[in-house]
Scaffold this motif. Structure first.
Motif, short mmCIF file in Angstrom:
data_model
loop_
_atom_site.label_atom_id
_atom_site.label_comp_id
_atom_site.label_asym_id
_atom_site.label_seq_id
_atom_site.Cartn_x
_atom_site.Cartn_y
_atom_site.Cartn_z
N GLU A 58 24.24 36.36 35.67
CA GLU A 58 23.79 37.46 34.83
C GLU A 58 24.58 38.73 35.13
OE1 GLU A 58 21.32 37.47 32.38
OE2 GLU A 58 21.60 35.29 32.63
N SER A 59 24.73 39.02 36.42
CA SER A 59 25.37 40.28 36.80
C SER A 59 26.18 40.04 38.07
CB SER A 59 24.30 41.34 37.06
OG SER A 59 23.50 40.92 38.15
N PRO A 60 27.10 40.93 38.39
CA PRO A 60 27.86 40.78 39.64
C PRO A 60 26.95 40.73 40.85
CG PRO A 60 28.83 42.49 38.27
CD PRO A 60 27.56 42.07 37.60
N GLY B 185 42.66 47.69 36.73
CA GLY B 185 42.75 47.59 35.28
C GLY B 185 41.81 46.58 34.65
N TYR B 186 40.95 45.94 35.43
CA TYR B 186 39.98 45.02 34.84
C TYR B 186 38.58 45.54 35.12
CZ TYR B 186 43.81 41.73 34.33
OH TYR B 186 44.98 41.14 33.96
N ILE C 219 36.02 40.35 33.80
CA ILE C 219 35.87 39.30 34.82
C ILE C 219 34.84 38.28 34.38
CG2 ILE C 219 35.10 38.90 37.18
CD1 ILE C 219 36.27 41.68 37.85
N GLN C 220 33.75 38.77 33.74
CA GLN C 220 32.72 37.83 33.31
C GLN C 220 33.17 36.99 32.13
OE1 GLN C 220 29.32 40.50 33.03
NE2 GLN C 220 28.21 39.15 34.42
N GLU D 164 40.30 33.04 33.90
CA GLU D 164 41.49 33.42 34.66
C GLU D 164 41.98 34.78 34.19
OE1 GLU D 164 43.94 30.15 33.74
OE2 GLU D 164 42.81 28.79 35.04
N LEU D 165 42.47 35.58 35.13
CA LEU D 165 43.02 36.89 34.81
C LEU D 165 44.42 37.00 35.41
CD1 LEU D 165 39.89 39.07 35.59
CD2 LEU D 165 40.83 38.59 33.34
N THR D 166 45.28 37.74 34.70
CA THR D 166 46.65 37.86 35.19
C THR D 166 46.78 39.08 36.07
OG1 THR D 166 47.35 36.97 33.10
CG2 THR D 166 49.05 37.93 34.47
N LEU D 167 47.46 38.90 37.22
CA LEU D 167 47.81 40.04 38.05
C LEU D 167 49.29 40.30 37.83
CD1 LEU D 167 46.02 39.42 41.47
CD2 LEU D 167 45.21 40.64 39.48
N SER D 168 49.61 41.44 37.25
CA SER D 168 51.02 41.72 36.98
C SER D 168 51.68 42.32 38.21
CB SER D 168 51.11 42.70 35.81
OG SER D 168 52.22 43.52 35.97
N PRO D 169 52.90 41.95 38.49
CA PRO D 169 53.58 42.48 39.68
C PRO D 169 53.67 44.00 39.66
CG PRO D 169 54.84 40.69 38.72
CD PRO D 169 53.73 40.98 37.78
#
Lengths: 99, 865
Positions: free
Chosen positions: A51-53, B486-487, B492-493, B497-502
């Motif tokens: 639900e939440s972090p 930047g996220y 995140i929810q 997958e998320l990109t980490l840019s150099p």
């Protein structure tokens, strides 16, 4: 009292020494919430997401603590194994000396 | 240590020894163990040599000693190991040794013979005792029937009973013992020959009997066969002998039998006492012999080795002295002289023996003085081929390169620690383990390579830290240099997958790279393998090219040492140019790419709607999106092609003028091929004549040296193996063909060998993936067990972890350390033998085998095991 032979007792000795070292260390790393071990936590792969972090952190923290204790208990079991196989090793080496 | 760089300098020497001093001199030389004798009587039959009788006597002595040893082993006695080996005995002592051994052998033989006699006597008596005891039962049964019979019969009529006893009176029997496995056949045979008229009773003996001559345990059966008539009796007896049944007289009357049993019992007791006494005596004799046995064995072996060596010597025409030829390392020359003097003094000879060094162009044996640390590495090299005399010895460099290349493939600190612990155990317990000689071949191989294993382990721990792998998990010691920026929470929810840019997550914060090895953030990345592949592939090519360049450079040392300096220009320069201009240039491109391209704040200029100013384009030019592929650049360079840059603002090449440099490099490299192919043969053709004349003058030198010592002129020419090798006479065609083969081999192999070094990447990838799989498939299950948090889940979880850890540890040892370790070892061996050593190593020598008592005695021990 002789239960296992010289090879099995030696094997038990080596595995338990290894187990004690690694499991105690892993327990410490779980206790300090090491990121490298985060893939192997109970409960964080749950189906519906969180639900939440805060919810996620609660589960993850509980998993860390539980795994830390599990590791330490398993390390204790290995101490027990070490004592048994050490005794067996001693008995075996003495009986082979007598021969 | 200088000797390990190349094999030691050897001299061919002639020894002139007085016959009476010969034995003691050779004994001294054998103790010193630094001389390899050459057989000067190679064409003489072994039986026509001078000391053949002595060798035979030693053989006979050795046979006797072996017999005694076998007897001692039969008695399960311990033969004490002797600490200090005795010196070779005097030739006069051989007779004493012979007589004393003869006596001992006869005594033991006699004792064994007596024991066998007594034992067979004992066996017979025991069998008789059993026969009497067991048949007792048959007879009582029989008589029981008889008794009741006669009683009932007597009541009816006197006549018939008399008739019955009459018939029974003629019933004969034989009793004896037969081996149990023959009983069924025996029974059937008896039944057949008598048409069922023989009555066989049998009883099995519970205890096995001992065969007197072999000592085997045999199970036997007592039998009694009843029959009627003399004819049948003789037939039954024949069958019994046929079945190796021993027959014993057995009186039919009960009282007689009882008396006989009593007699047999007392005799058995007496015999037992005698047997025990003989056994004791034998034991005493063997114990006393066992003390001396090892000593005698060593003496006899030394003596035999000495006479065997003396057989290789030549007799002077005047029969006044023995002449021997031998190879001696220059460093040991003084020691050999001293040993000769010592030998002369020991024999009391008035004329000293002397040593004369002869010049020869003949191939000397290769001798690398090793110690316990370097021996393992030298063995690795020698199993490919013993280096030619005075050639550069690759074993020196192998000490570091071998464990290092192994570790690149075996990079895991955890597995490295296990290997280190194993190697350390063997090194620390070295002395203890060396004493208890093991029969296990695998253990002996491991033990011989203990220092290699230790170094491989230590280097693996190092590469493990560089790869940041410890049992496939990473250590975050210094804190990752990446920052998540930047996220927000919803990103995140919402995304798996998320990109980490150099740039945004690393360079923007002015972060410095992770201090040692790989950043631990990669462990959580899904593109970890893609990143590692490119990194490890580059590493393996860099190390491979460096390794090969080093190998080619070593050939310079060989050229200089063998006084073929012209080869440096004709062979080495084109070879190294080819390697440097093509492959070292590729390595250089890798480094340039690593240095000049850096994460930049990017704008997508490929998009039509955005217009980029020149300033922005200059920044993008060195951004990650513009970095060209090294492989594509290299392929284009070879094919003189060009491909368009990857995007707007990018350039095809890394720096200005690269295309010109590349074209020049390829042209020069290709020009190296005809130089390599033609230069040396042409040079040999032009200068062949001058070389030939040099050679003949060298021959004259040898003769001159011989003429200086007048006694030696008479001696027959040392050996047929003195043939000179004539380099100048080779036909023109042959030179061209040889050089052609060498050139093609070198050019093709530089390309294929560079590719071959990619196995460093492939194996390290396989190792990392395998250990990762093992962790997630086995140990992870134990860790992610249950999430309830109550007491029960702790119990279940920890027991599951306990069991799975043992399984994981076992599999880690068997698959990752043993199997992967062996495969990495083999690949490292190949990289050294083929990729490295083919660049400079000839390996056409033969190994120096000194005449040394230590080696002879150790060798025999191994054979016995």
């Amino acid at each position: 009292m002789k239960i296992c032979g010289p090879k099995l007792s030696l094997c038990g000795l080596i595995i338990s020494v290894w187990g004690i070292f690694q499991l105690v260390l892993m327990g410490i790393f779980y206790y300090v919430k090491s990121i490298a071990l985060s893939e192997d936590l109970p409960g964080v792969e749950s189906e519906g997401g969180f639900e939440s972090p805060e919810d996620f952190y609660k589960i993850a923290d509980r998993g860390y603590i539980q795994n830390a204790y599990n590791c330490w208990i398993a390390a204790c079991l290995y101490i027990f194994t070490l004592v048994i196989s050490g005794h067996q090793f001693y008995v075996n080496s003495r009986s082979s000396m007598n021969m | 240590m200088g000797s390990f760089f190349r094999s030691e300098k050897m001299f061919l020497c002639q020894l002139f020894i007085q016959p009476e001093a010969a034995y003691s001199s050779v004994a001294e030389l054998g103790e010193a163990g630094s001389v390899q004798f050459r057989d000067l009587n190679a064409d003489v039959n072994a039986f026509q040599r001078k000391f053949v009788n002595e060798v035979r006597r030693c053989d006979e002595l050795e046979r006797k000693l072996r017999y005694v040893e076998a007897e001692i082993n039969k008695e399960n006695l311990h033969i004490p190991e002797i600490e200090d080996l005795p010196n070779a005995p005097n030739p006069r002592e051989i007779t004493d040794l012979e007589t004393s051994l003869e006596k001992t052998e006869n005594e033991i033989l006699e004792l064994s013979q007596n024991a066998v006699n007594l034992k067979s006597n004992f066996l017979e008596l025991t069998e008789l005792k059993y026969v009497l005891e067991k048949t007792e039962v048959f007879f009582t049964e029989q008589e029981g029937i008889n008794g009741t019979d006669s009683l009932t019969r007597a009541l009816i009529t006197e006549d018939s009973s008399a008739q019955a006893t009459n018939i029974r009176g003629r019933l004969g029997f034989v009793a004896g013992v037969v081996p149990r496995e023959r009983v069924p056949a025996f029974e059937r045979m008896l039944w057949r020959i008598s048409r069922g008229n023989v009555f066989l009773r049998q009883a099995e003996l519970d205890q096995p009997l001992e065969d007197p001559s072999t000592g085997n345990q045999i199970y036997k059966t007592v039998f009694a066969a009843f029959f009627q008539g003399e004819q049948l009796k003789s037939r039954v007896k024949k069958v019994c002998t046929g079945f190796h049944a021993s027959l014993y007289p057995c009186p039919s009357a009960t009282t007689e039998r009882e008396e006989m049993v009593k007699g047999v019992r007392t005799r058995l007791e007496d015999l037992n006492m005698v047997l025990n006494q003989t056994q004791d005596h034998r034991h005493r004799v063997l114990v006393s012999v066992a003390k001396e046995l090892q000593n005698c064995m060593v003496m006899v072996r030394k003596m035999k080795a000495i006479y065997h060596t003396l057989n290789m010597f030549n007799l002077d025409v005047t029969k006044k002295c023995l002449i021997a030829e031998c190879w001696v390392p220059v460093r040991d020359l003084a020691g050999v002289r001293k040993a000769l003097a010592e030998g002369g003094r020991a024999s009391g000879s008035s004329i000293p023996s002397f040593l004369n060094v002869i010049e020869t162009s003949e191939g000397s044996p290769t001798f690398n003085r090793t110690n316990k640390f370097t021996r393992g590495f030298q063995n690795l090299i020698d199993s490919y081929g013993v280096s030619s005399y005075r050639e550069v010895n690759p074993a020196l460099y192998t000490i570091i390169t071998f464990p290092f290349l192994f570790a690149i493939m075996f990079g895991d600190a955890g597995h490295g620690l296990i290997l280190t612990a194993f190697g350390l155990y063997m090194v620390i317990e070295e002395k203890k383990l060396m004493k208890q000689k093991s029969d296990s071949e695998i253990w002996n191989i491991f033990f011989a390579g203990r220092y290699i294993i230790l170094l491989m382990g230590i280097f693996s721990v190092y590469t493990g830290f560089i790869y940041n792998d410890i049992f496939s998990r990473s250590l975050n010691i210094f804190g990752s240099s990446w920052t998540i920026d930047g996220y927000n929470i919803s990103d995140i929810q919402g995304n798996a997958e998320l990109t980490l840019s150099p740039y945004t997550n690393f360079a923007k914060f002015d972060a410095s790279p992770y201090p040692v090895g790989l950043d631990p953030v990669w462990q959580a990345a899904t593109n970890k393998i893609i990143f590692l592949n490119s990194y490890k592939m580059k590493l393996s090519i860099i190390f491979g090219v460096a390794h090969m360049i080093f190998g080619v450079c070593l050939s310079v040392v060989n050229h200089i040492h063998f006084k073929k300096s012209i080869n440096i220009i004709l062979e080495f320069v084109p070879q190294i140019l080819f390697l440097l201009l093509l492959f070292a240039y590729m390595v250089a491109m890798m480094f340039i790419k690593w240095v000049i391209y850096y994460p930049q704040e990017t704008v997508d200029c490929n998009n039509e709607t955005v217009t980029c100013t020149q300033d922005v384009l200059d920044v993008i030019r060195y951004g990650p999106s513009c970095a060209p592929s090294v492989l594509i650049l290299f392929i284009n360079m070879m094919l003189f092609k060009s491909s368009p840059p990857t995007g707007i603002g990018c350039q095809e090449f890394m720096f200005d003028g690269q295309d010109v440099i590349q074209t020049a490099f390829v042209v020069v490299a290709v020009l190296c091929i005809p130089v390599l192919l033609l230069a040396k043969p042409l040079y040999l053709l032009c200068c062949g004549r001058s070389k030939k004349s040099e050679h003949t003058s060298e021959n004259g030198d040898v003769n001159q040296g011989l003429e200086l010592t007048p006694e030696m002129v008479d001696t027959p020419s040392p050996s047929p193996a003195h043939a000179e090798h004539n380099e100048g006479d080779n036909a023109v065609g042959e030179i061209f063909i040889l050089q052609g083969i060498h050139t093609i081999e070198y050019i093709l192999s530089t390309i294929s060998h560079t590719a071959s070094y990619l196995r460093l990447w492939a194996l390290s990838l396989a190792h990392a993936q395998l250990s990762e799989v093992l962790w997630t498939m086995v140990l992870s299950i134990g860790l992610t067990g249950s999430a309830d948090g109550d007491a029960q889940s702790y119990v279940v979880g920890s027991i599951l972890l306990y069991v799975l850890f043992a399984a994981w540890a076992g599999l880690t040892l068997a698959i990752l350390v043993m199997m992967e370790g062996l495969s990495a070892f083999l690949h490292t061996l190949r990289l050294h033998w083929v990729e490295f050593m083919s660049k400079f190593y000839e390996g056409a020598g033969y190994v120096f085998q000194p005449f040394s008592f230590k080696i002879i005695l150790e060798g025999e021990d191994v054979v016995e095991d």
